[in-house]
Design a protein around this motif. Structure first.
Motif, PDB file in Angstrom:
ATOM      1  N   ILE A  52      57.514 -37.584  -5.886  1.00  0.00           N
ATOM      2  CA  ILE A  52      58.035 -38.210  -7.099  1.00  0.00           C
ATOM      3  C   ILE A  52      59.538 -37.960  -7.148  1.00  0.00           C
ATOM      4  O   ILE A  52      59.985 -36.817  -6.988  1.00  0.00           O
ATOM      5  CB  ILE A  52      57.353 -37.604  -8.353  1.00  0.00           C
ATOM      6  N   TRP A  63      56.626 -33.706 -15.143  1.00  0.00           N
ATOM      7  CA  TRP A  63      55.654 -33.662 -14.036  1.00  0.00           C
ATOM      8  C   TRP A  63      55.208 -32.249 -13.691  1.00  0.00           C
ATOM      9  O   TRP A  63      54.143 -32.054 -13.088  1.00  0.00           O
ATOM     10  CB  TRP A  63      56.257 -34.291 -12.764  1.00  0.00           C
ATOM     11  N   MET A 126      57.604 -42.324  -5.046  1.00  0.00           N
ATOM     12  CA  MET A 126      57.625 -43.040  -6.314  1.00  0.00           C
ATOM     13  C   MET A 126      58.886 -42.651  -7.087  1.00  0.00           C
ATOM     14  O   MET A 126      59.008 -41.529  -7.566  1.00  0.00           O
ATOM     15  CB  MET A 126      56.389 -42.735  -7.157  1.00  0.00           C
ATOM     16  N   ALA A 128      60.594 -42.534 -10.256  1.00  0.00           N
ATOM     17  CA  ALA A 128      60.043 -42.591 -11.610  1.00  0.00           C
ATOM     18  C   ALA A 128      61.111 -42.178 -12.607  1.00  0.00           C
ATOM     19  O   ALA A 128      61.384 -40.993 -12.780  1.00  0.00           O
ATOM     20  CB  ALA A 128      58.822 -41.672 -11.716  1.00  0.00           C
ATOM     21  N   PHE A 145      57.190 -52.107 -12.942  1.00  0.00           N
ATOM     22  CA  PHE A 145      56.989 -51.853 -11.516  1.00  0.00           C
ATOM     23  C   PHE A 145      57.697 -52.964 -10.753  1.00  0.00           C
ATOM     24  O   PHE A 145      57.468 -54.138 -11.001  1.00  0.00           O
ATOM     25  CB  PHE A 145      55.502 -51.843 -11.174  1.00  0.00           C
ATOM     26  N   MET A 262      59.249 -47.296 -10.337  1.00  0.00           N
ATOM     27  CA  MET A 262      58.714 -47.429 -11.682  1.00  0.00           C
ATOM     28  C   MET A 262      59.787 -46.984 -12.671  1.00  0.00           C
ATOM     29  O   MET A 262      60.383 -45.922 -12.509  1.00  0.00           O
ATOM     30  CB  MET A 262      57.483 -46.543 -11.835  1.00  0.00           C
ATOM     31  N   THR A 264      60.339 -46.633 -16.903  1.00  0.00           N
ATOM     32  CA  THR A 264      59.804 -46.808 -18.246  1.00  0.00           C
ATOM     33  C   THR A 264      60.980 -46.980 -19.206  1.00  0.00           C
ATOM     34  O   THR A 264      62.016 -46.335 -19.053  1.00  0.00           O
ATOM     35  CB  THR A 264      58.941 -45.610 -18.679  1.00  0.00           C
ATOM     36  N   LEU A 298      56.242 -41.971 -18.223  1.00  0.00           N
ATOM     37  CA  LEU A 298      56.417 -41.780 -16.779  1.00  0.00           C
ATOM     38  C   LEU A 298      55.129 -41.215 -16.189  1.00  0.00           C
ATOM     39  O   LEU A 298      54.638 -41.681 -15.158  1.00  0.00           O
ATOM     40  CB  LEU A 298      57.570 -40.809 -16.507  1.00  0.00           C
ATOM     41  N   GLY A 302      52.556 -43.344 -14.198  1.00  0.00           N
ATOM     42  CA  GLY A 302      52.700 -42.954 -12.797  1.00  0.00           C
ATOM     43  C   GLY A 302      51.521 -42.187 -12.239  1.00  0.00           C
ATOM     44  O   GLY A 302      51.202 -42.302 -11.059  1.00  0.00           O
ATOM     45  N   SER A 303      50.837 -41.403 -13.102  1.00  0.00           N
ATOM     46  CA  SER A 303      49.796 -40.543 -12.541  1.00  0.00           C
ATOM     47  C   SER A 303      48.572 -41.308 -12.010  1.00  0.00           C
ATOM     48  O   SER A 303      47.978 -40.842 -11.038  1.00  0.00           O
ATOM     49  CB  SER A 303      49.390 -39.441 -13.520  1.00  0.00           C
TER      50      SER A 303
END
Ligand SMILES: *[C@@H]1O[C@H](CO)[C@@H](O)[C@H](O)[C@H]1NC(C)=O
Ligand SMILES: *[C@@H]1O[C@H](CO)[C@@H](O)[C@H](O)[C@H]1NC(C)=O
Ligand SMILES: *[C@@H]1O[C@H](CO)[C@@H](O)[C@H](O)[C@H]1NC(C)=O
Length: 347
Positions: A52, A63, A126, A128, A145, A262, A264, A298, A302-303
Protein backbone atom coordinates in the motif's frame (compact mmCIF):
# COMPACT_ATOMS: atom_id res chain seq x y z
CA UNK A 1 57.62 9.12 15.75
CA UNK A 2 57.05 5.97 13.77
CA UNK A 3 57.58 2.92 15.86
CA UNK A 4 59.34 0.34 13.73
CA UNK A 5 57.45 -2.49 15.33
CA UNK A 6 54.15 -1.04 14.21
CA UNK A 7 55.35 -0.16 10.73
CA UNK A 8 55.05 -3.73 9.39
CA UNK A 9 52.23 -2.62 7.10
CA UNK A 10 54.32 -0.07 5.23
CA UNK A 11 55.55 -2.54 2.57
CA UNK A 12 51.97 -3.74 2.09
CA UNK A 13 50.81 -0.18 1.63
CA UNK A 14 53.55 0.45 -0.90
CA UNK A 15 52.60 -2.71 -2.78
CA UNK A 16 48.95 -1.64 -2.83
CA UNK A 17 49.89 1.81 -4.15
CA UNK A 18 52.00 0.23 -6.87
CA UNK A 19 49.27 -2.22 -7.79
CA UNK A 20 46.62 0.50 -7.95
CA UNK A 21 47.59 1.95 -11.34
CA UNK A 22 47.48 -1.55 -12.78
CA UNK A 23 43.91 -1.96 -11.59
CA UNK A 24 43.00 1.45 -12.93
CA UNK A 25 44.52 0.56 -16.29
CA UNK A 26 42.39 -2.57 -16.38
CA UNK A 27 39.27 -0.51 -15.78
CA UNK A 28 40.17 1.98 -18.45
CA UNK A 29 40.69 -0.83 -20.93
CA UNK A 30 37.00 -1.47 -20.73
CA UNK A 31 36.02 2.13 -20.89
CA UNK A 32 34.67 2.02 -24.41
CA UNK A 33 32.32 -0.86 -23.65
CA UNK A 34 28.77 -0.61 -22.34
CA UNK A 35 27.84 -2.61 -19.34
CA UNK A 36 24.43 -3.56 -18.21
CA UNK A 37 23.98 -4.53 -14.64
CA UNK A 38 21.15 -6.84 -13.81
CA UNK A 39 19.32 -6.24 -10.57
CA UNK A 40 18.81 -9.47 -8.76
CA UNK A 41 16.29 -10.70 -6.24
CA UNK A 42 18.49 -13.68 -5.53
CA UNK A 43 18.96 -12.63 -1.96
CA UNK A 44 15.48 -11.25 -1.42
CA UNK A 45 13.91 -12.23 1.86
CA UNK A 46 10.61 -10.38 1.49
CA UNK A 47 8.08 -10.91 -1.30
CA UNK A 48 4.98 -8.96 -0.24
CA UNK A 49 1.70 -9.75 -1.98
CA UNK A 50 0.38 -6.24 -1.54
CA UNK A 51 2.18 -2.95 -0.99
CA UNK A 52 0.00 0.00 0.00
CA UNK A 53 1.47 3.32 -1.02
CA UNK A 54 0.48 6.32 1.12
CA UNK A 55 1.55 9.92 0.67
CA UNK A 56 1.46 11.33 4.19
CA UNK A 57 1.04 10.35 7.79
CA UNK A 58 -2.78 10.41 8.03
CA UNK A 59 -3.09 8.16 4.98
CA UNK A 60 -0.48 5.85 6.49
CA UNK A 61 -1.88 5.54 9.99
CA UNK A 62 -5.31 4.22 8.99
CA UNK A 63 -3.69 0.98 7.74
CA UNK A 64 -1.33 0.18 10.60
CA UNK A 65 -3.83 -1.20 13.10
CA UNK A 66 -6.32 -3.04 10.85
CA UNK A 67 -3.50 -5.00 9.21
CA UNK A 68 -1.20 -5.19 12.26
CA UNK A 69 1.62 -3.58 10.32
CA UNK A 70 3.95 -3.74 13.28
CA UNK A 71 7.16 -4.82 11.59
CA UNK A 72 9.16 -1.76 10.64
CA UNK A 73 11.85 -2.21 8.03
CA UNK A 74 14.20 0.63 7.27
CA UNK A 75 15.86 0.74 3.85
CA UNK A 76 18.15 3.36 2.33
CA UNK A 77 16.49 6.11 0.32
CA UNK A 78 13.20 6.51 2.16
CA UNK A 79 11.98 9.93 3.27
CA UNK A 80 13.52 11.04 6.57
CA UNK A 81 9.95 11.78 7.68
CA UNK A 82 8.86 8.21 6.90
CA UNK A 83 11.92 6.04 7.51
CA UNK A 84 10.12 2.68 7.68
CA UNK A 85 8.20 0.28 5.55
CA UNK A 86 5.53 -1.30 7.76
CA UNK A 87 4.65 -4.97 7.28
CA UNK A 88 2.36 -7.51 8.90
CA UNK A 89 3.81 -10.52 10.70
CA UNK A 90 3.86 -12.65 7.52
CA UNK A 91 5.37 -9.83 5.46
CA UNK A 92 2.52 -10.34 2.98
CA UNK A 93 1.01 -6.88 3.35
CA UNK A 94 3.39 -3.95 3.55
CA UNK A 95 2.86 -0.21 3.54
CA UNK A 96 5.20 2.59 2.51
CA UNK A 97 4.73 6.35 2.87
CA UNK A 98 6.42 8.18 0.04
CA UNK A 99 5.99 11.74 1.30
CA UNK A 100 4.20 14.57 -0.45
CA UNK A 101 5.07 15.92 -3.88
CA UNK A 102 6.50 14.32 -6.99
CA UNK A 103 10.11 14.47 -5.85
CA UNK A 104 9.44 12.49 -2.68
CA UNK A 105 7.16 10.01 -4.42
CA UNK A 106 9.68 9.25 -7.16
CA UNK A 107 12.68 9.02 -4.84
CA UNK A 108 11.01 6.74 -2.29
CA UNK A 109 9.35 4.49 -4.87
CA UNK A 110 12.65 4.06 -6.71
CA UNK A 111 14.49 3.26 -3.49
CA UNK A 112 11.87 0.69 -2.59
CA UNK A 113 11.69 -1.17 -5.88
CA UNK A 114 15.48 -1.29 -6.26
CA UNK A 115 16.11 -2.68 -2.78
CA UNK A 116 17.63 -6.15 -3.19
CA UNK A 117 15.99 -7.52 -0.05
CA UNK A 118 12.59 -7.34 -1.74
CA UNK A 119 11.12 -9.33 -4.58
CA UNK A 120 8.25 -7.28 -6.04
CA UNK A 121 7.82 -9.23 -9.28
CA UNK A 122 4.38 -10.53 -8.25
CA UNK A 123 3.41 -7.76 -5.84
CA UNK A 124 0.22 -5.74 -6.22
CA UNK A 125 0.81 -2.05 -5.57
CA UNK A 126 -2.12 0.03 -4.43
CA UNK A 127 -1.66 3.78 -4.39
CA UNK A 128 -4.19 4.79 -1.75
CA UNK A 129 -4.60 8.48 -1.12
CA UNK A 130 -7.15 11.20 -0.59
CA UNK A 131 -7.89 13.68 -3.36
CA UNK A 132 -10.05 16.45 -4.70
CA UNK A 133 -13.00 15.23 -6.74
CA UNK A 134 -14.60 16.60 -9.88
CA UNK A 135 -18.22 17.32 -8.80
CA UNK A 136 -19.46 16.27 -12.26
CA UNK A 137 -18.02 12.77 -11.77
CA UNK A 138 -18.43 12.08 -8.06
CA UNK A 139 -18.86 13.54 -4.62
CA UNK A 140 -16.87 13.93 -1.41
CA UNK A 141 -16.50 10.65 0.44
CA UNK A 142 -16.39 8.66 -2.82
CA UNK A 143 -13.58 6.34 -3.79
CA UNK A 144 -12.24 6.47 -7.34
CA UNK A 145 -10.42 3.72 -9.18
CA UNK A 146 -8.43 4.80 -12.18
CA UNK A 147 -7.65 3.21 -15.49
CA UNK A 148 -5.72 6.25 -16.60
CA UNK A 149 -3.56 8.34 -14.37
CA UNK A 150 -1.88 11.29 -15.88
CA UNK A 151 -0.46 14.67 -15.22
CA UNK A 152 -1.05 18.04 -16.69
CA UNK A 153 -0.45 21.75 -16.23
CA UNK A 154 3.23 22.28 -17.22
CA UNK A 155 3.23 18.74 -18.50
CA UNK A 156 2.17 18.96 -22.12
CA UNK A 157 5.55 17.57 -23.14
CA UNK A 158 5.30 14.73 -20.66
CA UNK A 159 3.50 11.46 -20.82
CA UNK A 160 0.44 10.00 -19.14
CA UNK A 161 0.33 6.47 -17.86
CA UNK A 162 -2.32 3.86 -18.38
CA UNK A 163 -2.94 1.28 -15.77
CA UNK A 164 -5.23 -1.45 -14.77
CA UNK A 165 -7.80 -0.60 -12.16
CA UNK A 166 -10.62 -2.93 -11.25
CA UNK A 167 -13.11 -3.73 -8.52
CA UNK A 168 -16.05 -1.74 -7.25
CA UNK A 169 -16.65 -1.33 -3.57
CA UNK A 170 -19.41 -0.23 -1.34
CA UNK A 171 -18.78 2.66 0.98
CA UNK A 172 -20.30 4.22 3.99
CA UNK A 173 -19.11 6.65 6.67
CA UNK A 174 -20.31 10.16 6.20
CA UNK A 175 -20.18 13.35 8.23
CA UNK A 176 -23.01 15.90 8.63
CA UNK A 177 -20.71 18.68 7.45
CA UNK A 178 -20.02 16.76 4.27
CA UNK A 179 -23.77 16.32 3.70
CA UNK A 180 -24.36 20.05 4.11
CA UNK A 181 -21.44 20.95 1.88
CA UNK A 182 -22.64 18.58 -0.85
CA UNK A 183 -26.03 20.25 -0.84
CA UNK A 184 -24.37 23.52 -1.93
CA UNK A 185 -23.99 21.97 -5.37
CA UNK A 186 -27.13 22.16 -7.50
CA UNK A 187 -26.14 19.24 -9.68
CA UNK A 188 -25.43 15.50 -9.45
CA UNK A 189 -23.41 13.54 -8.59
CA UNK A 190 -21.89 16.28 -6.42
CA UNK A 191 -25.02 16.54 -4.25
CA UNK A 192 -25.67 12.78 -4.06
CA UNK A 193 -24.46 10.27 -1.42
CA UNK A 194 -20.96 8.96 -1.92
CA UNK A 195 -20.07 5.73 -3.71
CA UNK A 196 -17.25 4.08 -5.61
CA UNK A 197 -16.67 5.37 -9.11
CA UNK A 198 -14.44 4.26 -11.93
CA UNK A 199 -12.77 7.28 -13.41
CA UNK A 200 -9.33 8.73 -13.83
CA UNK A 201 -6.81 10.72 -11.90
CA UNK A 202 -4.79 13.71 -13.00
CA UNK A 203 -1.63 14.61 -11.10
CA UNK A 204 -0.27 18.11 -10.82
CA UNK A 205 2.89 19.36 -9.22
CA UNK A 206 0.89 21.55 -6.84
CA UNK A 207 -2.46 21.27 -5.06
CA UNK A 208 -5.12 23.09 -7.04
CA UNK A 209 -8.74 24.19 -6.82
CA UNK A 210 -11.16 26.22 -8.94
CA UNK A 211 -13.27 25.78 -12.04
CA UNK A 212 -10.74 27.02 -14.59
CA UNK A 213 -7.99 24.64 -13.57
CA UNK A 214 -10.40 21.78 -12.96
CA UNK A 215 -11.98 22.20 -16.39
CA UNK A 216 -8.57 22.39 -18.02
CA UNK A 217 -7.57 19.15 -16.32
CA UNK A 218 -10.71 17.51 -17.65
CA UNK A 219 -10.05 18.72 -21.17
CA UNK A 220 -6.41 17.68 -21.03
CA UNK A 221 -7.29 14.23 -19.72
CA UNK A 222 -9.73 13.66 -22.56
CA UNK A 223 -7.21 14.94 -25.09
CA UNK A 224 -4.35 12.74 -23.88
CA UNK A 225 -6.47 9.58 -23.79
CA UNK A 226 -8.24 10.10 -27.09
CA UNK A 227 -11.45 10.75 -25.20
CA UNK A 228 -11.32 7.50 -23.19
CA UNK A 229 -10.30 9.02 -19.89
CA UNK A 230 -12.73 10.79 -17.57
CA UNK A 231 -10.90 13.07 -15.23
CA UNK A 232 -12.34 12.96 -11.75
CA UNK A 233 -9.66 13.03 -9.11
CA UNK A 234 -6.66 15.20 -8.35
CA UNK A 235 -3.66 13.16 -7.42
CA UNK A 236 -0.49 15.12 -6.81
CA UNK A 237 2.07 12.33 -6.56
CA UNK A 238 0.73 9.52 -8.74
CA UNK A 239 2.59 10.73 -11.80
CA UNK A 240 5.93 10.38 -10.06
CA UNK A 241 5.11 7.12 -8.26
CA UNK A 242 4.01 5.55 -11.54
CA UNK A 243 7.07 6.92 -13.31
CA UNK A 244 9.35 5.09 -10.88
CA UNK A 245 7.23 1.92 -11.10
CA UNK A 246 7.37 2.07 -14.89
CA UNK A 247 11.16 2.09 -14.86
CA UNK A 248 11.14 -0.81 -12.42
CA UNK A 249 8.76 -2.67 -14.73
CA UNK A 250 11.14 -2.07 -17.60
CA UNK A 251 13.83 -3.79 -15.54
CA UNK A 252 11.35 -6.62 -14.81
CA UNK A 253 11.34 -5.80 -11.11
CA UNK A 254 7.60 -5.12 -10.92
CA UNK A 255 4.55 -6.06 -12.99
CA UNK A 256 2.95 -2.90 -14.36
CA UNK A 257 -0.37 -4.74 -14.67
CA UNK A 258 -0.51 -5.05 -10.88
CA UNK A 259 -0.97 -1.43 -9.97
CA UNK A 260 -4.19 0.06 -8.65
CA UNK A 261 -4.70 3.77 -8.14
CA UNK A 262 -7.39 4.52 -5.61
CA UNK A 263 -8.22 8.01 -4.44
CA UNK A 264 -10.94 8.82 -1.94
CA UNK A 265 -12.42 12.29 -2.12
CA UNK A 266 -11.70 14.67 0.74
CA UNK A 267 -12.71 17.83 -1.11
CA UNK A 268 -14.11 19.08 -4.40
CA UNK A 269 -11.74 20.33 -7.08
CA UNK A 270 -13.96 23.41 -7.50
CA UNK A 271 -16.30 25.29 -5.21
CA UNK A 272 -20.12 25.35 -5.21
CA UNK A 273 -21.71 27.57 -7.88
CA UNK A 274 -22.86 30.12 -5.30
CA UNK A 275 -19.33 31.22 -4.43
CA UNK A 276 -18.21 33.91 -6.83
CA UNK A 277 -14.43 33.85 -6.55
CA UNK A 278 -14.46 30.15 -6.28
CA UNK A 279 -10.76 29.31 -6.29
CA UNK A 280 -10.18 31.51 -3.25
CA UNK A 281 -13.27 30.14 -1.52
CA UNK A 282 -12.18 26.56 -2.10
CA UNK A 283 -8.73 27.31 -0.81
CA UNK A 284 -9.54 29.35 2.28
CA UNK A 285 -13.13 29.03 3.43
CA UNK A 286 -14.72 25.79 2.33
CA UNK A 287 -15.77 23.71 5.34
CA UNK A 288 -15.93 20.44 3.50
CA UNK A 289 -16.02 18.04 6.44
CA UNK A 290 -14.84 15.05 4.46
CA UNK A 291 -11.19 14.71 5.50
CA UNK A 292 -11.73 12.03 8.15
CA UNK A 293 -14.34 10.29 6.02
CA UNK A 294 -11.98 10.10 3.08
CA UNK A 295 -9.28 8.60 5.31
CA UNK A 296 -11.66 5.96 6.68
CA UNK A 297 -12.79 5.22 3.14
CA UNK A 298 -9.23 4.40 2.12
CA UNK A 299 -9.47 1.29 4.27
CA UNK A 300 -13.15 0.62 3.53
CA UNK A 301 -12.64 0.76 -0.22
CA UNK A 302 -9.11 -0.61 -0.31
CA UNK A 303 -9.27 -3.56 2.07
CA UNK A 304 -11.64 -5.71 -0.05
CA UNK A 305 -8.96 -5.61 -2.72
CA UNK A 306 -6.09 -6.28 -0.30
CA UNK A 307 -7.99 -9.12 1.37
CA UNK A 308 -8.98 -10.66 -1.94
CA UNK A 309 -5.41 -10.72 -3.20
CA UNK A 310 -4.24 -12.44 0.00
CA UNK A 311 -7.13 -14.91 0.06
CA UNK A 312 -7.10 -15.79 -3.63
CA UNK A 313 -3.39 -15.47 -4.30
CA UNK A 314 -3.30 -18.53 -6.58
CA UNK A 315 -6.11 -17.18 -8.73
CA UNK A 316 -4.33 -13.87 -9.09
CA UNK A 317 -1.30 -15.69 -10.42
CA UNK A 318 -2.84 -18.17 -12.87
CA UNK A 319 -3.40 -15.48 -15.47
CA UNK A 320 -7.19 -15.25 -15.29
CA UNK A 321 -7.08 -11.64 -14.15
CA UNK A 322 -4.37 -10.60 -16.53
CA UNK A 323 -5.35 -7.25 -17.99
CA UNK A 324 -6.58 -7.27 -21.58
CA UNK A 325 -6.12 -3.58 -22.21
CA UNK A 326 -2.86 -1.90 -23.16
CA UNK A 327 -0.68 -1.38 -20.09
CA UNK A 328 2.07 1.16 -19.93
CA UNK A 329 2.95 4.70 -20.80
CA UNK A 330 2.25 6.86 -23.82
CA UNK A 331 5.54 5.92 -25.45
CA UNK A 332 4.91 2.18 -25.40
CA UNK A 333 8.05 1.80 -23.25
CA UNK A 334 6.97 -1.60 -21.96
CA UNK A 335 6.04 -2.87 -25.42
CA UNK A 336 2.66 -3.05 -27.12
CA UNK A 337 0.85 -0.18 -28.80
CA UNK A 338 -0.71 2.55 -26.69
CA UNK A 339 -4.38 3.11 -27.49
CA UNK A 340 -4.03 6.78 -26.56
CA UNK A 341 -1.69 9.65 -27.24
CA UNK A 342 0.17 10.66 -30.40
CA UNK A 343 1.98 7.32 -30.76
CA UNK A 344 -1.17 5.26 -30.41
CA UNK A 345 -3.24 3.47 -33.02
CA UNK A 346 -5.55 6.47 -33.31
CA UNK A 347 -2.71 8.79 -34.26
C1 LIG B 1 7.20 1.64 13.70
O1 LIG B 1 6.62 2.64 12.88
C2 LIG B 1 5.55 3.33 13.47
C3 LIG B 1 4.94 4.26 12.46
O2 LIG B 1 5.92 4.90 11.68
C4 LIG B 1 6.03 4.06 14.70
O3 LIG B 1 4.95 4.72 15.31
C5 LIG B 1 6.65 3.06 15.66
O4 LIG B 1 7.19 3.74 16.77
C6 LIG B 1 7.73 2.26 14.98
N1 LIG B 1 8.16 1.22 15.88
C7 LIG B 1 9.44 1.05 16.19
C8 LIG B 1 9.72 -0.08 17.12
O5 LIG B 1 10.32 1.75 15.73
C1 LIG C 1 5.63 14.40 -13.09
O1 LIG C 1 6.70 13.70 -12.48
C2 LIG C 1 7.98 14.15 -12.83
C3 LIG C 1 8.96 13.32 -12.04
O2 LIG C 1 8.71 11.97 -12.23
C4 LIG C 1 8.16 15.61 -12.53
O3 LIG C 1 9.41 16.05 -13.01
C5 LIG C 1 7.08 16.42 -13.18
O4 LIG C 1 7.20 17.76 -12.81
C6 LIG C 1 5.74 15.89 -12.80
N1 LIG C 1 4.73 16.67 -13.48
C7 LIG C 1 3.63 17.03 -12.90
C8 LIG C 1 2.75 17.94 -13.65
O5 LIG C 1 3.32 16.63 -11.82
C1 LIG D 1 -12.75 22.74 -22.22
O1 LIG D 1 -13.27 22.28 -23.45
C2 LIG D 1 -14.53 22.83 -23.77
C3 LIG D 1 -15.03 22.13 -25.02
O2 LIG D 1 -14.04 22.11 -26.01
C4 LIG D 1 -14.38 24.34 -23.96
O3 LIG D 1 -15.63 24.92 -24.27
C5 LIG D 1 -13.85 24.95 -22.67
O4 LIG D 1 -13.61 26.32 -22.83
C6 LIG D 1 -12.56 24.24 -22.24
N1 LIG D 1 -12.20 24.76 -20.93
C7 LIG D 1 -11.03 25.32 -20.65
C8 LIG D 1 -10.83 25.83 -19.27
O5 LIG D 1 -10.12 25.40 -21.46
Amino acid sequence: MVNLKSAWFVPLLAAAVLAYPAQEAKRFEKRDESFSTVPSQRFAIFAPKVVIISMFVSEQDVWLEPYCLKNNISIPGLSPLYPYIHCDSDYEVCQVTVGEGGFNAAATTAALVLNPLFDFTKTFFMIAGIAGINPYEGTIGSATFARFARFAVEALGEYPTSLYGTEVFELNADSDTAKIYRALYNYAPANQPSKAVKCDAAASEVWFTGSDLAESFGNFTALMTNGMGHYCATANEDNATLGALLRAALAKLVDFGRIVVMRTASNFDRSPPSTANDAVYGLLYANVGAFDTSLENLVLAGSPFVNDVIKNWEKYNDGRYAPKNYIGDIFGTLGGTPDFGPYGVAN
